[in-house]
Design a protein around this motif. Structure first.
Motif, mmCIF file in Angstrom:
data_model
loop_
_atom_site.group_PDB
_atom_site.id
_atom_site.type_symbol
_atom_site.label_atom_id
_atom_site.label_comp_id
_atom_site.label_asym_id
_atom_site.label_seq_id
_atom_site.Cartn_x
_atom_site.Cartn_y
_atom_site.Cartn_z
ATOM 1 N N LEU A 78 12.564 53.116 -27.437
ATOM 2 C CA LEU A 78 12.157 54.385 -27.003
ATOM 3 C C LEU A 78 12.213 55.823 -27.686
ATOM 4 O O LEU A 78 11.539 56.646 -27.261
ATOM 5 C CB LEU A 78 13.775 54.311 -26.035
ATOM 6 C CG LEU A 78 13.264 54.014 -24.620
ATOM 7 C CD1 LEU A 78 14.575 53.458 -23.772
ATOM 8 C CD2 LEU A 78 12.674 54.801 -23.760
ATOM 9 N N GLY A 79 13.635 55.883 -28.219
ATOM 10 C CA GLY A 79 13.591 56.525 -30.142
ATOM 11 C C GLY A 79 12.068 56.858 -30.026
ATOM 12 O O GLY A 79 11.674 57.674 -30.329
ATOM 13 N N THR A 80 11.354 56.154 -30.975
ATOM 14 C CA THR A 80 10.465 55.704 -31.278
ATOM 15 C C THR A 80 9.034 56.934 -30.435
ATOM 16 O O THR A 80 8.572 57.762 -31.197
ATOM 17 C CB THR A 80 10.124 54.813 -32.097
ATOM 18 O OG1 THR A 80 10.994 53.762 -32.485
ATOM 19 C CG2 THR A 80 8.721 54.826 -33.022
ATOM 20 N N ALA A 81 9.324 55.869 -29.243
ATOM 21 C CA ALA A 81 8.457 56.441 -28.307
ATOM 22 C C ALA A 81 8.451 58.533 -28.415
ATOM 23 O O ALA A 81 7.746 58.865 -28.407
ATOM 24 C CB ALA A 81 8.577 55.665 -27.382
ATOM 25 N N VAL A 82 9.874 58.878 -28.200
ATOM 26 C CA VAL A 82 9.958 60.061 -27.729
ATOM 27 C C VAL A 82 9.821 61.021 -28.784
ATOM 28 O O VAL A 82 9.665 61.840 -29.313
ATOM 29 C CB VAL A 82 11.013 60.046 -26.946
ATOM 30 C CG1 VAL A 82 11.660 59.716 -25.496
ATOM 31 C CG2 VAL A 82 12.694 60.297 -27.944
ATOM 32 N N GLY A 83 10.700 60.259 -29.984
ATOM 33 C CA GLY A 83 9.734 60.892 -31.189
ATOM 34 C C GLY A 83 8.400 61.309 -31.878
ATOM 35 O O GLY A 83 8.703 62.450 -32.086
ATOM 36 N N VAL A 84 7.680 60.101 -31.252
ATOM 37 C CA VAL A 84 6.550 60.612 -31.530
ATOM 38 C C VAL A 84 5.496 61.466 -30.454
ATOM 39 O O VAL A 84 4.481 62.459 -31.016
ATOM 40 C CB VAL A 84 5.913 58.850 -31.368
ATOM 41 C CG1 VAL A 84 3.702 59.637 -31.252
ATOM 42 C CG2 VAL A 84 6.067 58.243 -32.022
ATOM 43 N N LEU A 85 6.453 61.370 -29.275
ATOM 44 C CA LEU A 85 5.864 62.339 -27.909
ATOM 45 C C LEU A 85 6.388 63.415 -28.274
ATOM 46 O O LEU A 85 7.449 63.979 -27.867
ATOM 47 C CB LEU A 85 6.459 61.572 -26.818
ATOM 48 C CG LEU A 85 5.784 60.180 -26.213
ATOM 49 C CD1 LEU A 85 6.257 60.332 -25.105
ATOM 50 C CD2 LEU A 85 3.582 60.885 -26.172
ATOM 51 N N PRO A 86 4.929 64.798 -28.231
ATOM 52 C CA PRO A 86 5.542 66.103 -28.750
ATOM 53 C C PRO A 86 6.242 66.278 -26.974
ATOM 54 O O PRO A 86 5.594 65.768 -25.825
ATOM 55 C CB PRO A 86 4.774 66.907 -28.641
ATOM 56 C CG PRO A 86 3.398 66.188 -28.858
ATOM 57 C CD PRO A 86 3.800 64.414 -28.572
ATOM 58 N N GLY A 87 7.147 67.609 -26.761
ATOM 59 C CA GLY A 87 7.621 67.945 -25.670
ATOM 60 C C GLY A 87 8.509 67.222 -24.757
ATOM 61 O O GLY A 87 9.392 67.604 -24.042
ATOM 62 N N ILE A 88 9.245 65.947 -25.966
ATOM 63 C CA ILE A 88 10.031 65.683 -24.844
ATOM 64 C C ILE A 88 11.142 64.477 -26.503
ATOM 65 O O ILE A 88 10.986 64.374 -26.793
ATOM 66 C CB ILE A 88 9.807 64.162 -24.309
ATOM 67 C CG1 ILE A 88 11.560 63.339 -23.699
ATOM 68 C CG2 ILE A 88 9.166 63.417 -24.884
ATOM 69 C CD1 ILE A 88 11.171 62.902 -22.683
ATOM 70 N N GLY A 89 12.215 65.037 -26.424
ATOM 71 C CA GLY A 89 13.377 65.242 -27.651
ATOM 72 C C GLY A 89 13.999 64.388 -27.127
ATOM 73 O O GLY A 89 14.633 62.968 -26.360
ATOM 74 N N PRO A 90 15.071 63.182 -28.399
ATOM 75 C CA PRO A 90 16.143 62.286 -27.640
ATOM 76 C C PRO A 90 17.028 63.106 -26.816
ATOM 77 O O PRO A 90 17.396 62.670 -26.449
ATOM 78 C CB PRO A 90 16.593 62.482 -29.476
ATOM 79 C CG PRO A 90 16.468 63.787 -29.752
ATOM 80 C CD PRO A 90 15.063 63.824 -29.665
ATOM 81 N N THR A 91 17.691 64.578 -26.922
ATOM 82 C CA THR A 91 18.460 64.763 -26.332
ATOM 83 C C THR A 91 18.294 64.890 -24.918
ATOM 84 O O THR A 91 19.113 64.361 -24.626
ATOM 85 C CB THR A 91 18.531 66.303 -26.582
ATOM 86 O OG1 THR A 91 18.719 66.108 -28.354
ATOM 87 C CG2 THR A 91 20.281 67.574 -25.811
ATOM 88 N N ALA A 92 17.019 65.301 -24.539
ATOM 89 C CA ALA A 92 16.785 64.998 -22.790
ATOM 90 C C ALA A 92 16.811 63.348 -22.188
ATOM 91 O O ALA A 92 16.890 62.811 -21.583
ATOM 92 C CB ALA A 92 15.303 65.884 -22.965
ATOM 93 N N THR A 93 15.999 62.650 -23.481
ATOM 94 C CA THR A 93 16.013 60.971 -23.297
ATOM 95 C C THR A 93 17.180 60.420 -22.994
ATOM 96 O O THR A 93 17.771 59.476 -22.013
ATOM 97 C CB THR A 93 15.301 60.259 -24.092
ATOM 98 O OG1 THR A 93 13.927 61.327 -24.671
ATOM 99 C CG2 THR A 93 14.767 59.376 -23.843
ATOM 100 N N VAL A 94 18.676 60.875 -24.314
ATOM 101 C CA VAL A 94 19.521 60.060 -23.468
ATOM 102 C C VAL A 94 20.326 61.088 -22.385
ATOM 103 O O VAL A 94 21.030 59.541 -22.044
ATOM 104 C CB VAL A 94 20.515 60.549 -24.755
ATOM 105 C CG1 VAL A 94 21.952 59.891 -25.097
ATOM 106 C CG2 VAL A 94 19.403 59.971 -26.431
ATOM 107 N N ALA A 95 20.191 62.047 -22.398
ATOM 108 C CA ALA A 95 20.451 62.194 -20.894
ATOM 109 C C ALA A 95 19.960 61.573 -19.511
ATOM 110 O O ALA A 95 20.140 61.587 -18.421
ATOM 111 C CB ALA A 95 20.427 64.018 -20.970
ATOM 112 N N MET A 96 18.864 61.229 -19.590
ATOM 113 C CA MET A 96 18.478 61.157 -18.306
ATOM 114 C C MET A 96 18.338 59.117 -18.560
ATOM 115 O O MET A 96 19.050 59.036 -17.738
ATOM 116 C CB MET A 96 16.835 60.713 -19.054
ATOM 117 C CG MET A 96 16.292 62.699 -18.760
ATOM 118 S SD MET A 96 14.566 61.588 -18.273
ATOM 119 C CE MET A 96 13.622 61.784 -19.256
#
Lengths: 153, 501
Positions: free
Chosen positions: B29-47
């Protein structure tokens, strides 16, 4: 970077002054206490005053030598639609149930983009609702009814 | 060897099948959100935080940590291939990495980044294992006065490293601390700033703040100018660097690892600072400085090692002092607390399996990242074709569901709206959201220790400067503050003066 009068600085500073001030006024309603036994109002009062003071400094600096920040357009449509979608979810998830609340929220959110085609919006909303139901209700056993009491269930 | 025993305990925990599995999910997941612009690790972890509440604590933390360092890794892939750093620390990698890709050497750049990150991750994990226990022992002697000064120190130092106007960062921290006071007062039980709403008695949930400031506000920023991403990526060939390349990356990797391990400990943005510093160092000592910016492999290997090492060692303040160095860590503090563990010096003695398991999992995570990234690079590139019109509704919907599921409290969802709009306006005015979140998480700690210290000292505020550790921390904090604010004032005055002449 060019530095002169800056509207964003004044706006940001104004927000800090407003919120800090509001907390200070609110804190006046609570007991302040003594340094030995600080009351519930003392710490918010202190921090609120700090926020307001920093805000004032930012406003003053913005009037004399602010940062020039390109403010850019505001996507009013996106702001309105996303606010509406989230409030709708919070308001109806208990009454309507998980599936209808999610579907409407997802559909509304897709409309935030000015380029979206209706068919795409419906497809995305349907897909996300299905994914959300699978992940949260089936997978994680979230205790929210799929269909709520407002619909007669 | 105590260290070996501890690491053995760590690996026996981290190698449990469900822990390896969720470590894998985390780095994926981390790699995915790192690759995708517009969503970062902070928002991902929060979700995802609400999802992890049903896990074992160690499993939850292993996965959340994996998202964090996985994102550092993924960000460099897009920086190299399409000149789009997914994470701020990868901005430096884009300079030479993308240039190498344009010369058809993308494979070598990706390999240098992967090898560098792996070496750095391995070394930094050992640094973490060696440095954490003594630091935790020191922290155990801290009283409330020391803790208050330490938290204040951490908050202030974090702004000196951040970009942007220091005055605004300071105001954002204070605002975060202020929002942290909403809810019942710890000592007297008085409800504060709740407007008579029972739902607010427990305070504002930090997940709402994080999702609002980092998710919603970021989406609104991205929707300002909609343009279709055109990712034209050539095929990546020749992953294995040449003998010449291999010789050239050894030095930068080792220096980057050292720099990153040291700078990562600093609160706030240490990994960004580490990659910038490493780039500057490599350029200065290189025999071929003119190649930098034109595809020097040293300019990829150094900064990538530095930011990955820093990502690992930034767990040191979290695990030993309970001080988060990054918004993701701030969310992990929340994760600790939800599982009934107070992050801080006690974790290492009370929850040794969790502590050492988390550390060991980082090394396993680094192995998984190398396996995930080099052979599967094509999949990540293809992920860039996911249109934003699918991505952002997903973020909004999952954020709403996830936040609601925390307490089944609709107020938490309304709070996302509030912080989303507030964050959007403030970000537009040049304020960074990270200091606010750090202030919000650390604010209650600041208040609690301030009041407790004053009770113990019988109301004498001089306790903060008469106790040596506390005094030193405060002095360094003040010095850092003066250094950050002063040059800015001086420069501004100079500009004003030149305009008048």
């Amino acid at each position: 970077m060019e530095r002169r009068r800056s509207l964003p600085d004044v706006l940001a500073g104004g927000i800090f002054v407003l919120i800090g001030g509001a907390f200070v006024v609110g804190a006046l309603g609570y007991e302040l206490g003594t340094p030995l036994r600080m009351g519930p109002g003392a710490f918010p009062m202190l921090v609120g005053a700090t926020v307001a003071a920093l805000g004032l400094a930012i406003v003053l600096k913005g009037l004399v030598a602010g940062e020039v920040i390109p403010f850019g357009p505001i996507p009013w449509r996106a702001v309105a639609v996303i606010v509406l979608a989230l409030v709708f979810f919070g308001f109806t998830v208990r009454g309507l149930g998980f599936v209808p609340a999610s579907a409407v929220t997802a559909l509304l959110t897709t409309l935030a983009s000015s380029r979206v085609r209706p068919l795409t919006a419906v497809a995305v909303a349907a897909g996300l609702t299905a994914a959300g139901t699978l992940i949260f209700v089936v997978g994680l056993q979230l205790r929210i009814p799929l269909l709520g009491p407002w619909l007669g269930f | 060897m105590e260290l070996l025993d501890n690491l053995a305990l760590g690996f026996s925990t981290a190698l449990l099948i469900q822990n390896v599995l969720y470590c894998f999910v985390g780095v994926l997941l981390g790699t995915a959100v790192g690759v995708l612009p517009g969503i970062g690790p902070t928002a991902t972890v929060a979700m995802l935080l609400p999802i992890t509440f049903s896990f074992e604590p160690v499993t939850a933390l292993i996965m959340l940590a994996g998202i964090y360092y996985g994102a550092q890794y993924g960000g460099s892939t897009t920086a190299i291939l399409i000149n789009l750093p997914g994470e701020s620390s990868a901005a430096v990698t884009a300079l030479d990495g993308h240039e190498m890709a344009r010369q058809g050497r993308a494979g070598a750049a990706l390999a240098a980044a992967a090898v560098g990150s792996f070496v750095a991750g391995t070394v930094a994990t050992v640094v973490l294992a060696v440095a954490a226990p003594p630091l935790a022992r020191v922290a155990l002697t801290f009283g409330p006065a020391e803790y208050f000064s330490l938290v204040l120190f951490g908050l202030i130092v974090s702004i000196t490293l951040a970009r942007g106007a220091p005055l605004k960062a300071l105001a954002m921290i204070a605002l975060g601390v202020l929002f942290g006071t909403v809810g019942q007062d710890l000592y007297t039980g008085t409800p504060r700033f709740v407007f008579g709403q029972r739902e607010l008695y427990g305070g504002i949930d930090f997940v709402s703040v994080a999702v609002g400031m980092f998710g919603v506000a970021e989406i609104l920023r991205n929707l300002e100018n909609e343009h279709t991403r055109t990712a034209i990526v050539g095929k990546v060939r020749n992953l294995w660097p040449t003998r010449e390349d291999r010789r050239r990356i050894v030095g930068p990797i080792l220096r980057g690892t050292g720099l990153g391990s040291a700078l990562g400990v600093l609160p706030g943005g240490g990994h960004v600072l580490a990659s910038f510093t490493s780039y500057a160092v490599e350029k200065r000592i290189s025999k071929r400085p003119q190649e930098f910016g034109r595809g020097a492999i040293e300019g990829v290997a150094g900064p990538e090692s530095a930011n990955n090492a820093a990502a690992q060692t930034s767990f040191i303040p979290l695990l030993t002092l309970g001080l988060p160095a990054h918004p993701v860590m701030a969310l992990m503090v929340g994760a600790f607390i939800v599982h009934g563990i107070t992050p801080g010096p006690n974790v290492i003695t009370e929850e040794p399996a969790l502590f050492w398991g988390l550390i060991a999992s980082m090394w396993i995570g680094n192995v998984l990242l190398v396996l995930l990234n080099l052979p599967l690079i094509g999949i990540w590139v293809r992920m860039l074709r996911i249109p934003y019109q699918v991505l952002f509704p997903m973020i909004i919907l999952f954020a709403a569901i996830g936040t609601y599921s925390l307490e089944f409290n609709a107020f938490d969802v309304y709070a996302i709206v509030f912080f989303g709009i507030l964050g959007y306006i403030l970000i537009k005015c040049g304020c960074e959201p990270a200091p606010l979140l750090l202030g919000f998480v650390l604010g209650p700690l600041l208040e609690e220790n301030l009041r407790r210290a004053l009770i113990i000292s019988r109301g004498d505020a001089s306790v903060f400067v008469t106790r040596p550790i506390s005094a030193v921390l405060l002095a360094v904090a003040v010095a850092a503050l003066v250094i950050t604010v002063l040059p800015a004032i001086r420069r501004r005055r100079e500009t004003v003066f030149t305009e008048e002449e």
